[in-house]
Write a protein that holds these residues in place. Structure first.
Motif, short mmCIF file in Angstrom:
data_model
loop_
_atom_site.label_atom_id
_atom_site.label_comp_id
_atom_site.label_asym_id
_atom_site.label_seq_id
_atom_site.Cartn_x
_atom_site.Cartn_y
_atom_site.Cartn_z
N THR A 7 0.81 -1.32 0.10
CA THR A 7 -0.11 0.03 0.13
C THR A 7 0.87 1.23 0.16
O THR A 7 0.73 2.18 -0.70
N VAL A 8 2.07 1.25 0.82
CA VAL A 8 2.86 2.39 0.89
C VAL A 8 3.39 2.92 -0.53
O VAL A 8 3.42 3.63 -0.97
N ILE A 9 4.11 1.37 -1.02
CA ILE A 9 4.79 1.62 -2.38
C ILE A 9 3.95 2.00 -3.47
O ILE A 9 4.24 2.66 -4.39
N GLY A 10 2.66 1.42 -3.46
CA GLY A 10 1.64 1.77 -4.52
C GLY A 10 1.19 2.96 -4.56
O GLY A 10 0.91 3.53 -5.68
N SER A 11 1.09 3.49 -3.35
CA SER A 11 0.57 5.02 -3.37
C SER A 11 1.65 6.30 -3.40
O SER A 11 1.36 7.18 -3.19
N THR A 12 2.95 5.61 -3.42
CA THR A 12 3.93 6.64 -3.56
C THR A 12 4.81 6.54 -4.90
O THR A 12 5.66 5.71 -4.89
N PRO A 13 4.42 7.38 -5.83
CA PRO A 13 5.13 6.94 -7.22
C PRO A 13 6.73 7.11 -7.21
O PRO A 13 7.39 6.07 -7.72
N ALA A 58 9.00 3.60 -8.14
CA ALA A 58 9.96 3.59 -9.28
C ALA A 58 11.27 3.42 -8.68
O ALA A 58 12.17 2.83 -9.26
N LEU A 59 11.69 3.63 -7.63
CA LEU A 59 12.91 3.38 -6.92
C LEU A 59 13.06 1.82 -6.65
O LEU A 59 14.19 1.33 -6.68
N LEU A 60 11.94 1.41 -5.99
CA LEU A 60 11.99 -0.41 -5.51
C LEU A 60 11.55 -1.12 -6.43
O LEU A 60 12.09 -2.34 -6.34
N GLU A 61 10.93 -0.84 -7.57
CA GLU A 61 10.26 -1.88 -8.23
C GLU A 61 11.21 -2.75 -8.99
O GLU A 61 11.45 -3.73 -8.81
N PRO A 62 12.62 -2.24 -9.45
CA PRO A 62 13.68 -3.35 -9.85
C PRO A 62 13.99 -4.06 -9.02
O PRO A 62 14.40 -5.44 -9.10
N MET A 63 14.33 -3.60 -8.03
CA MET A 63 15.06 -4.34 -6.70
C MET A 63 14.03 -5.48 -6.36
O MET A 63 14.43 -6.59 -5.93
N GLU A 121 11.42 -6.89 -8.08
CA GLU A 121 11.67 -7.84 -9.07
C GLU A 121 12.96 -8.64 -9.06
O GLU A 121 12.86 -9.96 -9.16
N PHE A 122 14.07 -8.23 -8.53
CA PHE A 122 15.35 -8.93 -8.19
C PHE A 122 15.15 -10.28 -7.17
O PHE A 122 15.07 -11.26 -7.19
N PHE A 123 14.61 -9.53 -5.94
CA PHE A 123 14.48 -10.41 -4.87
C PHE A 123 13.53 -11.43 -5.16
O PHE A 123 13.50 -12.55 -4.66
N ARG A 124 12.29 -10.88 -5.85
CA ARG A 124 11.23 -12.01 -5.94
C ARG A 124 11.74 -13.17 -6.99
O ARG A 124 11.25 -14.34 -6.70
N ALA A 125 12.65 -13.06 -7.92
CA ALA A 125 13.32 -13.90 -8.78
C ALA A 125 14.12 -14.96 -7.90
O ALA A 125 14.17 -16.24 -8.54
N LEU A 181 2.55 -8.76 -2.07
CA LEU A 181 3.44 -7.24 -1.99
C LEU A 181 3.16 -6.95 -3.50
O LEU A 181 2.56 -5.81 -3.60
N LEU A 182 3.73 -7.59 -4.55
CA LEU A 182 3.57 -7.03 -5.63
C LEU A 182 2.12 -6.67 -6.50
O LEU A 182 1.75 -5.81 -7.06
#
Lengths: 267, 261
Positions: free
Chosen positions: B84-90, B94-99, B101-105, B139-140
């Motif tokens: 919720t925090v990440i989704g409502s803070t653009p 933008a900062l966390l999304e690549p990371m 995806e990395f951890f999720r993989a 989370l995602l």
């Protein structure tokens, strides 16, 4: 009219969007005043930035330049004394809340106590003729009824200014006539100031005490026209009046000129 | 009359294929001599003797299910809160999304030795293994659900000044709930797998441990009965989820039926 102070003033409002292909000038310069207790219709050719204008007026979108003032204060965010009815009734109601809870939520946000809230919600739904569907979900209702719920929500909010953005563009003709009369009735019953945006020329003349005609984009005010029809209006009688036909023909002509890009304005 | 027939038909559809498979299994193992594929009757006996034994139930089964429940609950709470925090803070997104995806993989299994080093060999480590894998879908999906709010409803909430906790409770979370529930569905199945895996390393009790133990002791019927138990747990979890999902998303299913109909 000139000796009163306007409730809502739009002054040299302009809005330019920055898009990937360069700036797009949606509104060049719009100025008009709305006085307390008036019902003003804004009509203009499609794509002339009516929705942009309303978003600026309701504090949802910052203008590029110019100002909107409500009650003497500049509008920079949604004002507490303004209620908005959107065109997309299907999307503007919360589908997970019942009709009653949809109408009550803004009152909760304002801190209205529970008992008072229930009474206000009930009265508002009665006003729009929907007191029998309190526990229904919006998506179980027809389009016209959904828009009534949205109107009830605005009424329950007890605003000074009620702003409506093409609210009946997506309902059938019969429902539309009923809803138009509902708006006139709500306006009279509550003494609220109404700013009603439409692309329908007949609707603007039938509803409004004044009609502000917008030009094609980049938009300016083409004409600000007083509607001198009797205060009591009904779908059959009023629309049959010669004066109604004159006014609608006049506005229609203005819109046609606006589409061709002629500025007639003051003349 | 038709109601009875309908109930029978529905029971037939639910139980028909499992019974058929059971029958196939019985036929295939009727005259077998290999110890690796015992008859269903033999596995059933082992099931009753093993998993309904109060000692094993209290020492292995219930603690495992407890860790599964706590791990999944933690994943859901952490996933929804952070999402919720990440989704409502653009900018944060933008900062966390690549990371993210990395951890999720990263397969959580490869993290087990690391988590053992850092968190020791107790329940904390096992919970961490469960959460490290099952938090991601929640989370995602929450990030996506919170981000993709209907713009008209955003404008509505803004113009009626529905903000803060009230907006969270009555707008943001319900709007994201279809996606959140889809995330939770995945979270449950990943959580069950990781519960077993977390008990296969450096453990002395638990469902996963017992299955591996039986395997190493050549107690093949017991091993199979453990696998059956895991399957049954999965079925029960799915059934509970289905009931909860129908309740939480009744408006969603209802409105979709209306727009289709």
């Amino acid at each position: 009219m000139a000796d009163r102070t306007p409730l809502l003033s739009v002054t040299e409002l302009s809005k330019t969007y920055l898009s990937a292909t360069g700036p797009v000038e949606a509104i060049r310069s719009i100025s008009f005043d709305v006085y307390p207790g008036e019902l003003v219709c804004i009509v203009g050719p499609s794509g002339c930035g009516k929705t942009t204008l309303l978003k600026c007026v309701s504090g949802l979108l910052p203008p590029t330049s110019g100002t909107v003032t409500l009650d003497g204060a500049e509008v920079t965010r949604p004002p507490a004394t303004m209620a908005v009815v959107f065109q997309e009734y299907g999307q503007s109601l919360y589908p997970w809340l019942t009709v009653r809870d949809n109408v009550a939520l803004p009152l909760r946000a304002r801190g209205v106590p529970r008992a008072e809230r229930a009474a206000v919600v009930e009265r508002a739904l009665e006003e729009v003729g929907l007191s029998h569907v309190l526990r229904t979900y919006p998506w179980q209702l027809s389009g016209g009824m959904q828009q009534r719920v949205a109107i009830a929500r605005a009424v329950a909010y007890q605003p000074e200014v009620l702003v409506m953005d093409e609210p009946f563009a997506a309902v059938d003709a019969q429902t539309r006539a009923d809803l138009e009369d509902l708006v006139r009735r709500v306006w009279k019953d509550l003494g609220v100031t109404v700013l009603f945006v439409t692309h329908d020329i007949d609707e603007s003349v039938y509803l409004g005490e004044r009609v502000v005609v917008l030009s094609a984009s980049p938009t300016v005010v083409q004409e600000d026209l007083a509607v001198d029809l009797p205060a009591e209006r009904d779908q059959l009688g009023t629309r049959a009046l010669p004066r109604f036909t004159e006014l609608r023909t006049h506005v229609y002509g203005q819109i046609q000129r606006a589409k061709r890009g002629e500025q007639v304005g003051a003349a | 009359m038709t109601a009875v027939r309908r109930t029978l038909a529905s029971a037939g559809f639910t139980l028909g294929l499992p019974l058929l498979l059971l029958l196939g299994w019985a036929v295939a193992t009727r005259s077998t001599t290999t110890i690796y594929f015992p008859t269903p009757a033999r596995v059933g006996e082992a099931f009753v003797a093993t998993w309904l034994d109060p000692e094993i139930l209290g020492r292995d089964v219930l603690p495992s299910l407890g860790r599964f429940a706590i791990g999944v609950a933690l994943s859901i709470v952490i996933g929804i809160a952070a999402g919720t925090v990440i989704g409502s803070t653009p900018w944060l997104r933008a900062l966390l999304e690549p990371m993210l995806e990395f951890f999720r993989a990263i397969p959580p299994v490869v993290l087990v030795p690391v988590l053992m080093l850092v968190l020791g060999l107790g329940d904390t480590m096992r919970l961490a293994v469960i959460v490290s894998g099952s938090v991601w879908p929640v989370l995602l999906n929450t990030v996506e659900g919170v981000r993709a709010r209907d713009p008209v409803l955003v404008d509505t909430s803004r113009s009626y000044r529905v903000r803060g906790a009230l907006a969270l409770r009555y707008f943001v979370l319900p709007a994201a709930s279809p996606q959140i529930m889809a995330g939770i569905r995945l979270c449950l199945s990943i959580g069950l797998i990781l519960m077993v895996i977390s008990e296969m390393f450096a453990a002395s009790s638990g469902l996963g441990y017992q299955i591996v133990f039986f395997q190493r002791q050549y107690m093949i019927a017991e091993m199979w009965s453990g696998i059956v138990l895991l399957g049954l747990v999965g079925v029960v979890v799915a059934a509970v989820f289905h009931v909860v999902e129908r309740r939480v998303l009744h408006w969603y299913h209802g409105s979709r039926e209306v727009s289709r109909g």
